[in-house]
Structure formats: structure tokens, C-alpha cells
Design an enzyme around this catalytic site. Structure first.
Site, PDB file in Angstrom:
ATOM      1  CD  GLU A   1     -83.873  15.244  53.267  1.00  0.00           C
ATOM      2  OE1 GLU A   1     -85.085  15.292  52.999  1.00  0.00           O
ATOM      3  OE2 GLU A   1     -83.449  15.111  54.430  1.00  0.00           O
TER       4      GLU A   1
ATOM      5  CD  GLN B   1     -78.657   0.515  48.920  1.00  0.00           C
ATOM      6  OE1 GLN B   1     -78.299   1.186  49.885  1.00  0.00           O
ATOM      7  NE2 GLN B   1     -79.851   0.675  48.356  1.00  0.00           N
TER       8      GLN B   1
ATOM      9  CG  HIS C   1     -80.907   2.773  53.295  1.00  0.00           C
ATOM     10  ND1 HIS C   1     -82.152   3.180  53.717  1.00  0.00           N
ATOM     11  CD2 HIS C   1     -80.989   2.646  51.945  1.00  0.00           C
ATOM     12  CE1 HIS C   1     -82.961   3.291  52.668  1.00  0.00           C
ATOM     13  NE2 HIS C   1     -82.266   2.960  51.576  1.00  0.00           N
TER      14      HIS C   1
END
Length: 304
Positions: free
Chosen positions: A170, A13, A78
Site C-alpha cells: 500500500e 532483514q 520489519h
């Protein structure tokens, strides 16, 4: 092609991550940006840098790294690396993801899995809420996983969008010093099916204001309060990758509610509000389209 960019660890990523003009960009021409860089050995980390953009808009000059995550990882994901300036333009908020290592999100000494508050030169801001308790002096909040969106609303509240593992993506209202639970609490589950305790009253963790089950795999977040779409004022926009979607979240003080969901038919990576109130979207590959939404272009699209 933009020349003058630093060396980027472009695997997993890793990539260029976020970019914002400095509060004084009109005179300084300074931009802030984040990216993944080589760490010690085979590890990598997220870095925050400043630079100036030349008059042609094609070259970065005077690149200077002003902050680095204080922990490397051999994992490929991440990084997070999202940037937001405080409404008074005195501080910079910066996200460090947990780098797929879980435990650093609860480690007081690590910057990973945290929202950080920095001075504009990248140094930890004085008065951060957890420094006196032995935390890294830059930490503003902790217990986060992969923080992919950060924005202030019109009243100065800080909202954060986070991708969690299997379902449970979320939206959080970020408050100083609070623990948001990861990896001890989440409304999602591990990818291998192992359970994670859900957020519940009395667990000492701050619960999300909104979560998605099934997941939408959020890619970007923007705050909207412009006049071009008056019915959308004081809203958050969330893009979906696996969800191939655009969601509008209506805000009312500290309350957030799901207002609109649009099936875009393609992975949407990023969203920004333009100076005229248009909404800009970046479609993920393949295609890589840049979309501009205005009332005329958006007319007739069915609400989901």
C-alpha cells in the site's frame, strides 16, 4: 568499502537501511543513516545515527546514535528505518516497523509500527499529536507494518509506502495522529491464509490511497518533480522486488492513481531522484547493478 561504520546485525532483514545528507550537509558534511543493531540478549532494534564523511568519501567519523527503537525483537524483519526531512528542514521523520510482532503497531507506548517525528538531534519533537493521549512522545501516526518508503511532495504532504503480508502492499498519505489499521485491518491476508479484515468505511482506520493485489513487494519510494521528465512531475516512483518492476503513481492533491507500470525483469530494491532529474535505480542481487534513467536511455521502453 566505507570504514568507520558501526556494528550491524546483518541477519534476516537486518542491514544498513537508509542514508540522507543533513539539510546543512554542504557546510556540516553530516549524514543521517539507519541500521539494525544488537539489542538486549538475542534481540535487535533499528537505530538512527549521524556521522560526518571525510574528504575522500571513504570513512565515517564521529558516529553518534541519536535514536533507538524503544523495543527489541528476536524476529529478524520489519526494521523499516526510512528517513525524510520536513520541507522546512526543522524535523526528521523516521519509520519503525512492527518487527513481525503485530501488536506493537497499536501499542501507544511502543515506537514499533509507527511514523515518528523527531528534532534533528533525535529527540521527540514538541507538539506531536498523540503525546497528550499517552503515546510515546515521538509518535506521529501508528498502525503500520513494514514502512519501506517515506517522502514529502511539493505541497508538503507526507507519503509512505508499506509492505503488508500476502498481497495488499500500500501507499498511504500520512496525517498526524491517524491509525492506519495494522494488524486489525489490511487489504492483504496472513501468509498462512488467515483473513485480515479489509479496510472499510467507518472502521476508524485510515485506508491506503493505493494498494496492490497481487503484491509487488515494494522495496523503495521516491518523489519526482523534476523537469528532465516533464510528464512525470508530481509523481511517486515505487520499486518492486517480487514484482521486478518500477511503478509511477500520479499525485493530484490528496489523490493518488496508478499511472505507469514497467516490467524491469529484475528485482529493483531502491529508487532516488538525482539533482539533474535523472532517476536512479538499484537492482537487487544477483548482479547489484546501479541504473540511471534519462529520456534517452528510457526511450522506447513499452509502458505496461
Amino acid at each position: 568499502t566505507l570504514s568507520g561504520t558501526p556494528a550491524v546485525v546483518s541477519k534476516g532483514q537486518g542491514a544498513m537501511m537508509d542514508v540522507l545528507p543533513a539539510p546543512d550537509h554542504a557546510t556540516s558534511k553530516t549524514i543521517y543513516f539507519s541500521y539494525s543493531e544488537q539489542g538486549e540478549g538475542t534481540g535487535s532494534r533499528v537505530a538512527l545515527a549521524t556521522a560526518t564523511l571525510d574528504q575522500s568519501g571513504s570513512t565515517l567519523k564521529d558516529v553518534k546514535v541519536i535514536f533507538r527503537a524503544n523495543q527489541d525483537s528476536d524476529k529478524g524483519g520489519h526494521y523499516s528505518g526510512r528517513i525524510a526531512f520536513s520541507p522546512d528542514e526543522k524535523y526528521l521523520f523516521f519509520t519503525n516497523g512492527d518487527r513481525q510482532m503485530f501488536d506493537p503497531a497499536q501499542d501507544p507506548k511502543s515506537t514499533l509500527g509507527k511514523v515518528l517525528r523527531l528534532n534533528l538531534d533525535g529527540s521527540p519533537a514538541a507538539g506531536n499529536p498523540l503525546a497528550a493521549k499517552g503515546f510515546h512522545p515521538a509518535v506521529w501516526s501508528y498502525g503500520h507494518r513494514n514502512l519501506l518508503g517515506l517522502a514529502f511532495d511539493k505541497d508538503g504532504r507526507l507519503w509512505e509506502m508499506e509492505m503488508v503480508p500476502r498481497h495488499g502492499d500500500e501507499i498511504n498519505l500520512v496525517k498526524p495522529g491517524l491509525n492506519y489499521g495494522w494488524p486489525k485491518a489490511s487489504n492483504g491476508t496472513h501468509y498462512d491464509g488467515r483473513d485480515i479484515p479489509d479496510h472499510k468505511a467507518g472502521d476508524s482506520f485510515e485506508a491506503p490511497k493505493i494498494f496492490w493485489d497481487p503484491a509487488i513487494s515494494p522495496g523503495g519510494l521516491a518523489y519526482y518533480n523534476a523537469d528532465l521528465f516533464p510528464g512525470w512531475k508530481n509523481s511517486l516512483f515505487i520499486t518492486g522486488l517480487s514484482g521486478k518492476s518500477l511503478d509511477r503513481i500520479a499525485l493530484n492533491g490528496e489523490t493518488a492513481s496508478k499511472a505507469d507500470h514497467w516490467d524491469m525483469g529484475e528485482r529493483i530494491r531502491a529508487v532516488r531522484t538525482g539533482p539533474d532529474g535523472a532517476v536512479w535505480l538499484l537492482q537487487d542481487a544477483p548482479g547489484g547493478k546501479l541504473l540511471r534513467l534519462t529520456p534517452k536511455s528510457w526511450a522506447g521502453r513499452a509502458h505496461g
